[in-house]
Structures are given as structure tokens and as C-alpha cells.
Design a protein around this motif. Structure first.
Motif, PDB file in Angstrom:
ATOM      1  N   THR A  49       0.838  -1.192   0.000  1.00 55.81           N
ATOM      2  CA  THR A  49       0.000   0.000   0.000  1.00 55.81           C
ATOM      3  C   THR A  49       0.879   1.251   0.000  1.00 55.81           C
ATOM      4  N   PRO A  50       0.338   2.368  -0.456  1.00 60.72           N
ATOM      5  CA  PRO A  50       1.133   3.598  -0.408  1.00 60.72           C
ATOM      6  C   PRO A  50       1.518   3.927   1.034  1.00 60.72           C
ATOM      7  N   LEU A  54       2.785   9.344   1.680  1.00 62.84           N
ATOM      8  CA  LEU A  54       2.291   9.536   0.316  1.00 62.84           C
ATOM      9  C   LEU A  54       0.767   9.635   0.315  1.00 62.84           C
ATOM     10  N   ARG A  55       0.134   8.786   1.070  1.00 62.98           N
ATOM     11  CA  ARG A  55      -1.328   8.803   1.149  1.00 62.98           C
ATOM     12  C   ARG A  55      -1.818  10.159   1.657  1.00 62.98           C
ATOM     13  N   GLN A  69       0.607   8.619  -8.722  1.00 61.22           N
ATOM     14  CA  GLN A  69       0.881   7.332  -9.367  1.00 61.22           C
ATOM     15  C   GLN A  69       2.381   7.116  -9.546  1.00 61.22           C
ATOM     16  N   TYR A  72       3.970   6.417  -6.169  1.00 64.16           N
ATOM     17  CA  TYR A  72       3.592   5.086  -5.697  1.00 64.16           C
ATOM     18  C   TYR A  72       4.370   4.009  -6.460  1.00 64.16           C
ATOM     19  N   GLU A  75       7.644   3.764  -4.945  1.00 66.23           N
ATOM     20  CA  GLU A  75       7.607   3.043  -3.668  1.00 66.23           C
ATOM     21  C   GLU A  75       7.578   1.530  -3.882  1.00 66.23           C
ATOM     22  N   HIS A 110      -4.751   4.142  -5.476  1.00 65.39           N
ATOM     23  CA  HIS A 110      -3.522   3.418  -5.789  1.00 65.39           C
ATOM     24  C   HIS A 110      -3.791   2.105  -6.522  1.00 65.39           C
TER      25      HIS A 110
END
Length: 125
Positions: A49-50, A54-55, A69, A72, A75, A110
Motif C-alpha cells: 500500500t502507499p 504519500l497517502r 501514481q 507510488y 515506492e 492506488h
């Protein structure tokens, strides 16, 4: 090499279906008001998951979707994330998997980026 299945995507609040196959929650936080029994989640790889940072950054301004995007995707190249992605790619080779999210606007979350990464696959190691 076996064909890779494209992951299904559903909201975690929708009732489970037999066609879901392996149900994978792809949100960092457990969905509000949903019991573990009702969710019927088989796997919950939080490392896919982000990040919290970032979220939060994205939620401050939803017009940043394209950059979200890209960040992510970056990541997902981390060592822990890459191992978890490899596992998801392997799982998708011989069975149906359904990525579950609580996001209301799935298309601007995401999840599309993660689906693309699973479809694309990535070399292990």
C-alpha cells in the motif's frame, strides 16, 4: 510460463463472491465498520500500500493524481514492496485474485497502479 490473471478489483464492503478467488486487501488501514469475518480477506500485504506520507500528501490535493501514481510506482520498487509484489504476481499466475479496497473512487486510488504492476509482473531479485 503460465498466463497471468488480471486481478479483479472490488470494494471490500461488497459481499464476497465465489468468483473472487483469493481476496487481498490492498489498503493500509482496516476498513471502518467492517468485521474480519464479513470482509473475508485472505491476505493483507500492507507493504504493497502507499506509505502513510504519500497517502496523506495525495489526500491534501486530489489533483495530484498523476504524480501520486509516479510516486507510488517508485515506492513499489523498494525491497520489501518488491518481494510482496513478486508474491502477488506469483499468486496471480494460477488463480484468480481480487484486490479489495475501501476507496470510494477506485479509479483515482492506488489500485489501478497496483493492478498494472501485477499485470506487468516484474523479475524476481
Amino acid at each position: 510460463m503460465p498466463a497471468r490473471h488480471t486481478p479483479r478489483v472490488r470494494r471490500v464492503y461488497d459481499p464476497p463472491e465465489e468468483a473472487d478467488g483469493l481476496r487481498v486487501l490492498v489498503d493500509r488501514l482496516w476498513p471502518r465498520g467492517l468485521s474480519k469475518d464479513r470482509a473475508a480477506v485472505d491476505e493483507w500485504p500492507k507493504e504493497l500500500t502507499p506509505s502513510t506520507e504519500l497517502r496523506r500528501w495525495y489526500h491534501e490535493d486530489r489533483s495530484r493524481f498523476a504524480e501520486f501514481q509516479e510516486r507510488y510506482e517508485a515506492e513499489l520498487t523498494g525491497a520489501e514492496q518488491a518481494r510482496a509484489l513478486d508474491r502477488l504476481v506469483e499468486l496471480a499466475k494460477d488463480r484468480t485474485i481480487t484486490l479489495l479496497t475501501a476507496a470510494k473512487d477506485v479509479d483515482h486510488s492506488h489500485v489501478p497502479t497496483l493492478v498494472a504492476a501485477v499485470r506487468r509482473g516484474r523479475p524476481s531479485g
